[in-house]
Design a protein around this motif. Structure first.
Motif, PDB file in Angstrom:
ATOM      1  N   UNK A  24      12.534 -38.595  21.250  1.00  0.00           N
ATOM      2  CA  UNK A  24      13.620 -39.371  21.742  1.00  0.00           C
ATOM      3  C   UNK A  24      14.293 -40.151  20.649  1.00  0.00           C
ATOM      4  N   UNK A  25      13.480 -40.584  19.763  1.00  0.00           N
ATOM      5  CA  UNK A  25      14.022 -41.225  18.670  1.00  0.00           C
ATOM      6  C   UNK A  25      14.603 -40.450  17.789  1.00  0.00           C
ATOM      7  N   UNK A  65      14.803 -47.659  21.945  1.00  0.00           N
ATOM      8  CA  UNK A  65      13.996 -47.898  23.297  1.00  0.00           C
ATOM      9  C   UNK A  65      14.503 -46.804  23.984  1.00  0.00           C
ATOM     10  N   UNK A  66      13.211 -46.130  24.474  1.00  0.00           N
ATOM     11  CA  UNK A  66      13.607 -45.042  25.552  1.00  0.00           C
ATOM     12  C   UNK A  66      13.083 -45.648  26.936  1.00  0.00           C
ATOM     13  N   UNK A  67      13.816 -45.644  27.910  1.00  0.00           N
ATOM     14  CA  UNK A  67      13.532 -46.068  29.199  1.00  0.00           C
ATOM     15  C   UNK A  67      13.709 -45.129  30.375  1.00  0.00           C
ATOM     16  N   UNK A  68      12.902 -44.656  31.119  1.00  0.00           N
ATOM     17  CA  UNK A  68      13.098 -44.123  32.362  1.00  0.00           C
ATOM     18  C   UNK A  68      12.251 -44.528  33.423  1.00  0.00           C
ATOM     19  N   UNK A 103       9.410 -48.707  23.087  1.00  0.00           N
ATOM     20  CA  UNK A 103      10.073 -49.084  21.762  1.00  0.00           C
ATOM     21  C   UNK A 103       9.558 -48.473  20.590  1.00  0.00           C
ATOM     22  N   UNK A 104      10.373 -47.651  19.592  1.00  0.00           N
ATOM     23  CA  UNK A 104       9.716 -47.081  18.630  1.00  0.00           C
ATOM     24  C   UNK A 104      10.581 -47.425  17.336  1.00  0.00           C
ATOM     25  N   UNK A 157      20.841 -55.869   8.278  1.00  0.00           N
ATOM     26  CA  UNK A 157      21.240 -54.855   9.544  1.00  0.00           C
ATOM     27  C   UNK A 157      20.440 -53.666   9.614  1.00  0.00           C
ATOM     28  N   UNK A 158      20.307 -53.378  10.838  1.00  0.00           N
ATOM     29  CA  UNK A 158      19.658 -52.066  11.227  1.00  0.00           C
ATOM     30  C   UNK A 158      20.216 -51.432  12.663  1.00  0.00           C
ATOM     31  N   UNK A 159      19.883 -50.158  12.943  1.00  0.00           N
ATOM     32  CA  UNK A 159      20.415 -49.717  14.343  1.00  0.00           C
ATOM     33  C   UNK A 159      19.276 -49.873  15.210  1.00  0.00           C
ATOM     34  N   UNK A 160      20.034 -50.127  16.375  1.00  0.00           N
ATOM     35  CA  UNK A 160      19.030 -50.019  17.627  1.00  0.00           C
ATOM     36  C   UNK A 160      19.820 -49.138  18.589  1.00  0.00           C
ATOM     37  N   UNK A 161      19.286 -48.259  19.155  1.00  0.00           N
ATOM     38  CA  UNK A 161      19.924 -47.070  20.229  1.00  0.00           C
ATOM     39  C   UNK A 161      19.001 -47.023  21.440  1.00  0.00           C
ATOM     40  N   UNK A 162      19.496 -47.064  22.382  1.00  0.00           N
ATOM     41  CA  UNK A 162      18.968 -47.181  23.916  1.00  0.00           C
ATOM     42  C   UNK A 162      19.290 -45.585  24.296  1.00  0.00           C
TER      43      UNK A 162
END
Length: 355
Positions: free
Chosen positions: A126-127, A139-142, A147-148, A275-280
């Motif tokens: 997912x990451x 953050x992988x959510x189902x 969170x990784x 700064x850093x990236x966060x993806x959902x």
């Protein structure tokens, strides 16, 4: 013997194994966009030994041969290359993957001639699908939630993974689909009892979906797929949130949990201002603005220097990306015994001798 780096003419397979079954994609090592896919709707069994490697192979090998045959990849003379690398992302790999780690290297080398293999937790694929080979947080959510965070290797040391939650619906997965659904059903039952913090709107939806309140425990508790049943009610919470303050508060608390998990795995930084990236990523975020709005607000509070970016792809894209990078000796994501395992492979027989 260490295999030589792959070439763009070689084929790679990516596999995404989760609660809804298997997805298998075929791509060229030099271009991880899939040229063929196969889907199996049967989830791989989990037993006393963890994820059942035999059951995975029963589904994977026929499906892989099917997609390889359709694309002419089964015979190097026809395809101009060979199946060099497989990357498998599996739910539960980190804690339940011992049978996969012990069985798959030899089985895939013997059956498909695979020379390189990556066995990854589904959070890792997912990451990789969401951010690719760069540091950040996903953050992988189902039904559940994990969170990784990743840092890449430098001259000063290897890269590392950091994880938060992913403990399952009984012990964690806070803010995930089962968590939201359970909270919504609790609010419905509170309304049925006449207790505080109940929701008449959620009670009406619960009765429409599951029937009378008194029957819910008997419907839910004996089931082995309780987490999925709970998660199935999460969209009802989302639909009620626009008008119902109790449902809206459930989603705000879920957003807080999501941001808290992301903050726990953020890349280490002494000043805390880089700064850093966060993806959902994951099906839960398909709930839309009722959840995404509170999530953006919560991440802004918990992680003021985070850049919330769209996920570039899904876990199958991530598995194909890992396989392609491994085939080309360009894998930048950190290896890890449980999260991203790169086993030594036995010598594979030439395809001509297996024909």
């Amino acid at each position: 013997m260490t295999p030589s780096a792959g070439s763009a003419s070689e084929w790679v397979l990516g596999v995404d194994s989760g609660g809804s079954g298997l997805r298998i994609g075929l791509a060229r090592a030099g271009d991880p966009q899939p040229v063929g896919t196969v889907v199996s709707r049967e989830p791989v069994r989990t037993g006393a030994a963890g994820i059942d490697a035999g059951h995975l192979l029963e589904q994977l090998l026929p499906a892989a041969r099917d997609v390889l045959g359709r694309e002419g990849a089964g015979h190097p003379a026809e395809s101009g290359g060979r199946v060099a690398t497989v990357a498998i992302g599996a739910a539960g790999m980190a804690t339940l993957g011992d049978d996969l780690r012990a069985t798959l290297p030899g089985a895939l080398a013997a059956a498909l001639g695979v020379r390189r293999l990556a066995l990854a937790a589904d959070a890792v694929t997912a990451y990789a699908g969401a951010l690719g080979p760069r540091p950040g947080v996903v953050v992988a959510a189902g039904t559940g939630l994990i969170a990784l965070g990743a840092t890449l290797g430098t001259a000063d040391g290897p890269g590392t993974w950091r994880r938060a939650d992913g403990w399952g619906h009984l012990l964690g997965d806070c803010g995930g689909g089962a968590w939201i659904g359970r909270a919504g059903l609790e609010a419905a039952l509170r309304a049925s009892d006449g207790r505080r913090r109940g929701s008449r709107a959620l009670l009406a939806r619960m009765e429409a979906v599951f029937g009378p309140a008194a029957e819910l425990p008997g419907l839910l508790y004996p089931r082995t797929d309780r987490a999925a049943v709970l998660a199935s009610f999460a969209p009802e919470v989302g639909r009620c949130a626009a008008e119902d303050p109790v449902a809206a508060e459930i989603l705000r608390e879920a957003a807080h949990c999501i941001a808290e998990a992301a903050a726990a795995v953020r890349p280490p930084d002494d000043g805390g201002e880089a700064p850093f990236d966060v993806a959902l990523t994951g099906g839960l975020f398909g709930m839309g603005e009722q959840l995404l709005g509170p999530v953006r607000e919560a991440i802004g509070r918990h992680l003021p220097y985070a850049r919330l970016v769209p996920a570039a792809g899904d876990p199958l894209d991530g598995a194909l990306g890992i396989a392609a990078a491994l085939a080309m000796d360009e894998l930048l994501l950190p290896a890890d015994p449980r999260l991203l395992h790169l086993p030594a492979m036995p010598e594979a027989e030439p395809p001509e001798s297996r024909a």
